[in-house]
Scaffold this active site. Structure first.
Site, short mmCIF file in Angstrom:
data_model
loop_
_atom_site.label_atom_id
_atom_site.label_comp_id
_atom_site.label_asym_id
_atom_site.label_seq_id
_atom_site.Cartn_x
_atom_site.Cartn_y
_atom_site.Cartn_z
N GLY A 46 0.84 -1.19 0.00
CA GLY A 46 0.00 0.00 0.00
C GLY A 46 0.88 1.24 0.00
O GLY A 46 2.00 1.22 0.52
N GLN A 51 2.91 9.90 1.24
CA GLN A 51 4.25 9.33 1.38
C GLN A 51 5.21 9.76 0.28
O GLN A 51 6.42 9.62 0.41
CB GLN A 51 4.17 7.79 1.42
CG GLN A 51 3.46 7.27 2.66
CD GLN A 51 3.30 5.76 2.61
OE1 GLN A 51 2.34 5.27 2.05
NE2 GLN A 51 4.26 5.03 3.17
N CYS A 92 5.62 -0.37 7.04
CA CYS A 92 5.26 0.83 6.28
C CYS A 92 6.46 1.23 5.43
O CYS A 92 7.59 1.20 5.93
CB CYS A 92 4.91 1.96 7.26
SG CYS A 92 4.46 3.50 6.44
N LEU A 93 6.23 1.58 4.18
CA LEU A 93 7.35 1.97 3.31
C LEU A 93 8.04 3.23 3.83
O LEU A 93 9.19 3.48 3.48
CB LEU A 93 6.86 2.19 1.87
CG LEU A 93 6.39 0.91 1.15
CD1 LEU A 93 5.83 1.26 -0.22
CD2 LEU A 93 7.52 -0.10 1.03
N HIS A 134 -4.71 1.58 7.59
CA HIS A 134 -3.34 2.10 7.65
C HIS A 134 -3.15 3.22 6.61
O HIS A 134 -2.60 4.28 6.93
CB HIS A 134 -2.37 0.93 7.38
CG HIS A 134 -0.93 1.29 7.29
ND1 HIS A 134 0.02 0.83 8.18
CD2 HIS A 134 -0.25 2.08 6.41
CE1 HIS A 134 1.20 1.31 7.84
NE2 HIS A 134 1.07 2.07 6.78
N GLU A 135 -3.60 2.98 5.37
CA GLU A 135 -3.40 3.97 4.31
C GLU A 135 -4.28 5.21 4.55
O GLU A 135 -3.85 6.34 4.29
CB GLU A 135 -3.70 3.37 2.94
CG GLU A 135 -2.81 2.19 2.55
CD GLU A 135 -1.33 2.48 2.68
OE1 GLU A 135 -0.90 3.61 2.47
OE2 GLU A 135 -0.59 1.53 3.02
N HIS A 138 -2.55 7.55 6.76
CA HIS A 138 -1.53 8.39 6.12
C HIS A 138 -2.13 9.70 5.61
O HIS A 138 -1.52 10.76 5.71
CB HIS A 138 -0.91 7.66 4.92
CG HIS A 138 0.21 6.73 5.28
ND1 HIS A 138 1.36 7.17 5.89
CD2 HIS A 138 0.38 5.40 5.08
CE1 HIS A 138 2.18 6.14 6.07
NE2 HIS A 138 1.61 5.05 5.59
NI NI Z 1 2.42 3.10 5.56
#
Ligand code: NI
Length: 170
Positions: A46, A51, A92-93, A134-135, A138
């Site tokens: 995701g 991000q 998480c990226l 989660h997304e 963000h």
């Molecule tokens: Ni993330």
């Protein structure tokens, strides 16, 4: 398409609240395509526009094993189905190499626009439900480390700062 750099915790830009997309036009579709390429390249499941320092309500996801099920969420909203929560280990990226269990609603209903600007809804459970929550976070400037104790969060912050210093020095 283009691969874009991903902001990493504790970068303050990750705390920006994203603005709704007014029209799903070619520019938004280009953003979606770039985000999918960036997510696949980074081996994530995701990615939120936040991000990559674009503060618009756009998310891409793919929880399949072979990158065959891209999901595009523009202006997403979700409603919990029931109040049951479960714990899954999340990464998480923007916080590479760190994982922690986070409580999320087990089932949610998602409402969003797709890449063509068409409204859709789906019921999600388990990993997909976690990923949606989660997304969505963000887009609100929230990270999974915010659910951890201050001690754990500080430990991760220090390790990330060390990583960034090492990358600068290299
Ligand atoms: Ni993330």
């Amino acid at each position: 398409m283009a691969k874009l750099p991903i902001l990493e915790f504790p970068d303050e830009r990750l705390r920006t609240k994203a603005a709704p997309v007014e029209t799903v036009d070619d520019e938004v579709r280009q953003l979606v395509d770039d985000m999918l390429e960036t997510m696949y390249d980074a081996r994530g499941i995701g990615l939120a526009a936040t991000q990559i320092d674009v503060h618009r309500r756009v998310v891409v996801m793919d929880i399949s094993d072979d990158n065959s099920q891209p999901l595009v969420l523009i202006n997403p909203r979700y409603t919990p189905i029931g109040d049951e929560k479960d714990l899954l280990s999340e990464g998480c990226l923007s916080i590479p190499e760190h994982y922690a269990e986070v409580p999320r609603f087990l089932k949610v209903q998602l409402n969003a626009l797709d890449r063509n600007g068409e409204a859709y809804e789906l019921e999600a459970e388990g990993l997909l439900a976690h990923c949606i929550q989660h997304e969505y976070d963000h887009l609100e400037g929230v990270l999974f480390v915010d659910y951890l104790s201050p001690l754990k969060r500080d430990r991760i912050r220090k390790k990330m700062q060390k990583r960034h210093k090492q990358m600068q020095d290299a």
